[in-house]
Design a protein around this motif. Structure first.
Motif, PDB file in Angstrom:
ATOM      1  N   LEU A  63    -119.752 -50.236  -1.818  1.00 19.58           N
ATOM      2  CA  LEU A  63    -118.780 -50.987  -2.561  1.00 19.58           C
ATOM      3  C   LEU A  63    -118.319 -50.025  -3.895  1.00 19.58           C
ATOM      4  N   LEU A  64    -118.881 -49.202  -4.385  1.00 22.89           N
ATOM      5  CA  LEU A  64    -118.606 -48.109  -5.213  1.00 22.89           C
ATOM      6  C   LEU A  64    -117.409 -47.235  -4.517  1.00 22.89           C
ATOM      7  N   LYS A  65    -117.679 -46.695  -3.328  1.00 21.88           N
ATOM      8  CA  LYS A  65    -116.719 -45.878  -2.728  1.00 21.88           C
ATOM      9  C   LYS A  65    -115.331 -46.715  -2.505  1.00 21.88           C
ATOM     10  N   ILE A  66    -115.406 -48.074  -2.182  1.00 21.65           N
ATOM     11  CA  ILE A  66    -114.254 -48.982  -2.143  1.00 21.65           C
ATOM     12  C   ILE A  66    -113.588 -48.721  -3.401  1.00 21.65           C
ATOM     13  N   LYS A  67    -114.238 -49.002  -4.319  1.00 20.90           N
ATOM     14  CA  LYS A  67    -113.911 -48.994  -5.824  1.00 20.90           C
ATOM     15  C   LYS A  67    -113.019 -47.878  -6.156  1.00 20.90           C
ATOM     16  N   GLU A  68    -113.625 -46.689  -5.692  1.00 23.70           N
ATOM     17  CA  GLU A  68    -113.107 -45.517  -5.950  1.00 23.70           C
ATOM     18  C   GLU A  68    -111.755 -45.241  -5.426  1.00 23.70           C
ATOM     19  N   SER A  69    -111.565 -45.627  -4.087  1.00 22.67           N
ATOM     20  CA  SER A  69    -110.427 -45.378  -3.528  1.00 22.67           C
ATOM     21  C   SER A  69    -109.408 -46.387  -3.694  1.00 22.67           C
ATOM     22  N   ALA A  70    -109.790 -47.698  -4.232  1.00 24.37           N
ATOM     23  CA  ALA A  70    -108.812 -48.848  -4.648  1.00 24.37           C
ATOM     24  C   ALA A  70    -108.252 -48.451  -6.160  1.00 24.37           C
ATOM     25  N   GLN A  71    -108.932 -47.719  -6.719  1.00 27.02           N
ATOM     26  CA  GLN A  71    -108.900 -47.561  -8.311  1.00 27.02           C
ATOM     27  C   GLN A  71    -107.689 -47.128  -8.487  1.00 27.02           C
ATOM     28  N   SER A  72    -107.389 -46.010  -7.706  1.00 27.00           N
ATOM     29  CA  SER A  72    -105.932 -45.341  -7.979  1.00 27.00           C
ATOM     30  C   SER A  72    -104.920 -46.325  -7.760  1.00 27.00           C
ATOM     31  N   LYS A  73    -104.983 -47.216  -7.232  1.00 27.49           N
ATOM     32  CA  LYS A  73    -103.783 -47.931  -6.937  1.00 27.49           C
ATOM     33  C   LYS A  73    -103.642 -49.031  -8.410  1.00 27.49           C
ATOM     34  N   VAL A  74    -104.764 -49.238  -8.896  1.00 25.85           N
ATOM     35  CA  VAL A  74    -104.478 -50.075 -10.120  1.00 25.85           C
ATOM     36  C   VAL A  74    -104.718 -49.061 -11.603  1.00 25.85           C
ATOM     37  N   ASP A  75    -105.021 -47.877 -11.181  1.00 30.38           N
ATOM     38  CA  ASP A  75    -105.252 -46.889 -12.423  1.00 30.38           C
ATOM     39  C   ASP A  75    -104.041 -46.978 -13.299  1.00 30.38           C
ATOM     40  N   LEU A  76    -102.773 -46.674 -12.431  1.00 36.50           N
ATOM     41  CA  LEU A  76    -101.676 -46.514 -13.414  1.00 36.50           C
ATOM     42  C   LEU A  76    -101.541 -47.815 -14.165  1.00 36.50           C
ATOM     43  N   ARG A  77    -101.681 -48.910 -13.726  1.00 36.10           N
ATOM     44  CA  ARG A  77    -101.661 -50.111 -14.600  1.00 36.10           C
ATOM     45  C   ARG A  77    -102.618 -50.139 -15.737  1.00 36.10           C
ATOM     46  N   VAL A  78    -103.801 -49.803 -15.432  1.00 33.30           N
ATOM     47  CA  VAL A  78    -104.843 -49.537 -16.557  1.00 33.30           C
ATOM     48  C   VAL A  78    -104.134 -48.911 -17.619  1.00 33.30           C
ATOM     49  N   LYS A  79    -103.773 -47.569 -17.094  1.00 33.47           N
ATOM     50  CA  LYS A  79    -103.161 -46.645 -18.302  1.00 33.47           C
ATOM     51  C   LYS A  79    -102.002 -47.005 -18.980  1.00 33.47           C
ATOM     52  N   GLY A  80    -101.040 -47.691 -17.899  1.00 30.31           N
ATOM     53  CA  GLY A  80    -100.030 -48.100 -18.696  1.00 30.31           C
ATOM     54  C   GLY A  80    -100.226 -49.096 -19.931  1.00 30.31           C
ATOM     55  N   GLU A  81    -101.253 -49.668 -20.014  1.00 30.16           N
ATOM     56  CA  GLU A  81    -101.642 -50.614 -21.101  1.00 30.16           C
ATOM     57  C   GLU A  81    -101.701 -49.834 -22.278  1.00 30.16           C
ATOM     58  N   ASN A  82    -102.224 -48.603 -22.196  1.00 34.43           N
ATOM     59  CA  ASN A  82    -102.393 -47.504 -23.366  1.00 34.43           C
ATOM     60  C   ASN A  82    -101.643 -46.404 -23.456  1.00 34.43           C
ATOM     61  N   ILE A  83    -100.434 -46.477 -22.975  1.00 34.10           N
ATOM     62  CA  ILE A  83     -99.622 -45.477 -22.525  1.00 34.10           C
ATOM     63  C   ILE A  83     -99.484 -44.300 -23.943  1.00 34.10           C
ATOM     64  N   ASP A  84     -99.436 -45.121 -24.994  1.00 34.18           N
ATOM     65  CA  ASP A  84     -99.129 -44.105 -26.101  1.00 34.18           C
ATOM     66  C   ASP A  84    -100.446 -42.961 -26.582  1.00 34.18           C
ATOM     67  N   ASP A  85    -101.563 -43.349 -25.931  1.00 33.06           N
ATOM     68  CA  ASP A  85    -102.614 -42.457 -26.044  1.00 33.06           C
ATOM     69  C   ASP A  85    -102.788 -41.503 -25.058  1.00 33.06           C
ATOM     70  N   LEU A  86    -102.007 -41.408 -23.973  1.00 34.11           N
ATOM     71  CA  LEU A  86    -101.887 -40.477 -22.927  1.00 34.11           C
ATOM     72  C   LEU A  86    -100.870 -39.346 -23.034  1.00 34.11           C
ATOM     73  N   VAL A  87    -101.122 -38.412 -22.138  1.00 35.40           N
ATOM     74  CA  VAL A  87     -99.929 -37.294 -21.962  1.00 35.40           C
ATOM     75  C   VAL A  87     -99.086 -38.027 -20.680  1.00 35.40           C
ATOM     76  N   GLN A  88     -97.790 -37.977 -20.904  1.00 34.67           N
ATOM     77  CA  GLN A  88     -96.858 -38.698 -20.085  1.00 34.67           C
ATOM     78  C   GLN A  88     -96.107 -37.508 -19.571  1.00 34.67           C
ATOM     79  N   ILE A  89     -96.003 -37.509 -18.244  1.00 32.15           N
ATOM     80  CA  ILE A  89     -95.011 -36.670 -17.656  1.00 32.15           C
ATOM     81  C   ILE A  89     -94.086 -37.559 -16.915  1.00 32.15           C
ATOM     82  N   LYS A  90     -92.699 -37.488 -17.193  1.00 31.10           N
ATOM     83  CA  LYS A  90     -91.734 -38.211 -16.271  1.00 31.10           C
ATOM     84  C   LYS A  90     -90.846 -37.199 -15.587  1.00 31.10           C
TER      85      LYS A  90
END
Lengths: 597, 132
Positions: free
Chosen positions: B10-37
């Motif tokens: 289950l954890l392995k699937i989580k890891e591979s699936a995480q990248s899909k929603v990762d950006l969405r999670v990060k998007g919620e706190n975008i101001d605290d992160l390094v952004q490269i456009k």
């Protein structure tokens, strides 16, 4: 790498879908493809964002831009401007009603600032039809943790310590309920999810099932493990087709992934879920009535004890929780009772989802920590009363609840405070009323609802609610007397004391609470034969103002009974005898020359 | 889809699936992160912006820099210096680099993102956005 670099989230809740959200998704996908960016930009349909008033909602991530009231034809501009050129489409951003400034980031919107999303954590964030997105958000890890690291008693202990209380309205401690079901030995036990949301104005459970069905599936399996049940049933109203569709897909996918069925995660635990459709009867939300309905009997309640934990579905130990209660469970198990216990008030832990409706600017779905005040909910999150009108009352707890007024606005919302104020939490419907709402008419609306929904088994409820609504009818027609008001009070108390189940026992609450808080309005209807809010049509008369009427003849032309007379360019007059009070003249007068009083 | 037979799977699937929603999670706190456009209009893509973007994502992933969000954006207007990238450190002014090659991209990660140093290749910013 196949990772998407941008995500476009479109609300796929019932509200937004009815406003063409599906077409928006299709158009956005077409436009993204036409721009040659389909490998880089993912467009997906999520659950409800909650901000239903301004739907359909489109959210762009990672730059967190929140577009409101998007139309299918806006897709082209959104893709060309926001995605290709990196410029925000100003006209589709939310406009702050107070400052008239455009707000692009949902974090800076009052609607979201005071919210805390636990039950709604994945709503509007993941694709509800994709199990892997749920897994990516720690999905099914709680059941994994329970099965591999915890005994059923330990699971129950966490639930007990967390202080979670049933979100269906009863507020009974969830852990304790589970413990009762666990302690009763039987060859078969059942877990039932109550998705029979029936309160007027409530749509929390539907939105959770539409936006995050797996959280409920997982929680039911956890409950099954804790109480020793291998079978789960969801009792869901047939009038929730989208929720049914998404839940069915979630159950199928969970089965395919081995997260439902036999030998779950290699631990030997067995659990599966089936759906039972309800016909949408209010009383079937009551757990004994719900169980009877599932067994094919009439959906009538029986007295408790025996409680379902002892003798429920097919006479077996059964645990019934509602959708929102279940949606909290996986998080509590993963983050721990202590974390959960820090949120909320002393005796009401966690958050509560409310469906904000009525005369409020931001109609929608919200989740706030217990202890948030009504004022914060109505003014900060809800954006205040529509059209600058004056706040009059807020109805909580559905037909079983009551109306709270201005003086209650600073009450921190929790189970006990609302009861102390003469209303209740209920399942979380919250209907806001303004100065134009007539309280006896509001009470009449609720009484007509319970009268219709009464199962008819016991006389106090079957006959009592009918008599009560007849009395309200008399009052709103101006035929009531003070003796009728006394009669209503007495009848209300009798029904409360003698009805068989919660439906009947609470049915008089809207009457009692409005009589308590708005007695002068009842008196005005009875003594002065006036409706102060100007709603009860029998007590109103329409008049044409001499100084405003220019004699355009519009009112006379739209009047269905030809009761308005007057020559062109001269004052018109309404014949009160013939007037049926339809209001067509007032709606059509361009000069505001017609008033009702 | 094969059945998930253990929590590890289950954890392995989580890891591979995480990248899909990762950006969405990060998007919620975008101001605290390094952004490269990465500017990805036609001119950018034609001069290799897509490769630069993928390189940045892979490199950040390899080094476990989970505070970095790489996204695409439209034309920044510096077509003469494509590929261009805009780097925003939390709480700092955005800086635009032009003519970004893999070496420059690597330097951006090593020096700018990890140590907050500026490197050669900065293009003076000539535009304002509505947020400023």
């Amino acid at each position: 790498m196949s990772n998407y670099k941008m995500h476009v989230l479109v609300c796929g809740g019932t509200g937004c879908l009815s406003a063409d959200a599906a077409q928006i998704v299709d158009n956005l996908r077409d436009e993204v493809k036409a721009a040659g960016m389909d490998g880089d930009v993912q467009v997906l349909k999520t659950g409800c964002f909650g901000f239903c008033e301004k739907g359909p909602i489109v959210k762009m991530l990672p730059d967190n831009t929140f577009y409101v009231q998007v139309k299918p034809e806006d897709a082209k501009e959104l893709v060309a401007e926001h995605i290709v050129k990196g410029r925000k489409v100003e006209r589709l951003l939310f406009e702050d009603p107070e400052t008239s400034e455009r707000v692009s980031d949902s974090k800076n919107m009052d609607f979201y600032k005071k919210q805390m999303r636990i039950a709604l954590r994945n709503c509007g964030f993941i694709d509800p039809d994709n199990i892997e997105e749920y897994i990516a958000r720690d999905g099914y890890q709680a059941i994994g943790k329970a099965l591999t690291e915890m005994t059923p008693q330990q699971v129950i202990d966490v639930m007990k310590e967390s202080g979670l209380r049933g979100r269906g309205g009863g507020g009974f401690p969830t852990g304790l309920k589970w413990e009762f079901a666990m302690k009763n030995e039987a060859d078969q036990k059942y877990v039932i999810c109550n998705a029979d949301e029936g309160d007027p104005g409530a749509f929390m459970d539907r939105s959770i099932l539409e936006g995050d069905p797996h959280s409920v599936v997982e929680a039911m399996a956890i409950c099954g493990y804790a109480i020793g049940a291998s079978k789960g049933r969801v009792y869901i109203r047939a009038e929730y087709p989208l929720a049914i569709k998404r839940l069915e897909k979630a159950i199928d996918d969970a089965r395919e992934y081995g997260l439902l069925g036999t030998d779950i995660l290699g631990t030997g635990f067995e659990f599966d879920i089936e759906l039972t459709y309800g016909a949408g009867a209010f009383v079937c939300g009551e757990e004994t009535a719900l169980i009877h309905s599932m067994e094919g009997e009439r959906g009538e309640p029986t007295t408790k004890p025996p409680f379902p934990a002892e003798s429920g579905y097919w006479g077996k130990p059964t645990n019934v929780n509602n959708v929102e209660t279940f949606a909290n469970v996986p998080v509590i198990l993963l983050k721990g009772a202590e974390w959960y216990g820090k949120i909320g008030t002393e005796r009401s832990k966690g958050t509560k989802v409310f469906a904000l409706a009525g005369k409020i600017n931001n109609v929608g779905l919200i989740e706030v920590p217990m202890g948030t005040t009504l004022r914060e909910v109505i003014y900060d999150i809800g954006g205040g009363i529509k059209d600058g009108k004056k706040f009059k009352s807020v109805q909580t707890g559905g037909p079983s609840g009551g109306c709270l007024t201005e003086k209650d606005l600073d009450t921190p919302i929790d189970f006990d405070n609302l009861i102390a104020k003469g209303s209740m939490m209920g399942s979380g419907g919250m209907i806001v009323m303004d100065e134009d709402d007539c309280m006896p008419a509001v009470a009449k609306f609720y009484l007509e609802f319970t009268e219709e929904e009464s199962c008819g088994k016991c006389t106090p409820c079957r006959v009592g609610t009918k008599r009560l609504s007849e009395l309200l009818q008399l009052i709103t027609e101006g035929k009531g007397t003070m003796a009728h008001l006394d009669e209503m009070k007495r009848l209300s108390r009798v029904i409360k004391d003698s009805a068989l189940c919660g439906l009947g026992q609470t049915a008089p609450n809207p009457v009692l609470s409005t009589m308590e808080a708005f007695w002068d309005e009842y008196e005005a209807h009875v003594n002065d034969k006036k409706c102060p809010a100007g709603q009860c049509s029998s007590l109103l008369q329409y008049f044409i103002l001499e100084d405003k009427c220019i004699g355009c003849t519009k009112c006379a032309r739209v009047c269905p009974t030809n009761c308005i007379s007057g020559e062109v360019k001269k004052l018109h007059v309404i014949d009160q005898e013939k007037c049926i009070k339809c209001g067509a003249c007032m709606d059509n007068c361009k000069f505001k020359a017609i008033i009702k009083r | 889809m094969a059945k998930i037979k253990s929590l590890d799977e289950l954890l392995k699937i989580k890891e591979s699936a995480q990248s899909k929603v990762d950006l969405r999670v990060k998007g919620e706190n975008i101001d605290d992160l390094v952004q490269i456009k990465v500017a990805m209009a036609t001119c950018g893509i034609a001069s290799g912006a897509r490769e630069i973007m993928n390189f940045l994502i892979e490199e950040a992933g390899k080094q476990g820099l989970d505070n970095v969000v790489v996204t695409q954006t439209g034309c920044m207007g510096y077509c003469y210096a494509e590929p261009t990238i805009e780097v925003t450190l939390p709480g700092k002014e955005a800086v635009v680099y032009g003519n970004v090659t893999q070496e420059v991209a690597k330097d951006v990660i090593e020096k700018t993102i990890k140590n907050g140093e500026l490197i050669d290749g900065i293009i003076p910013k000539t535009h304002k956005t509505i947020d400023e």
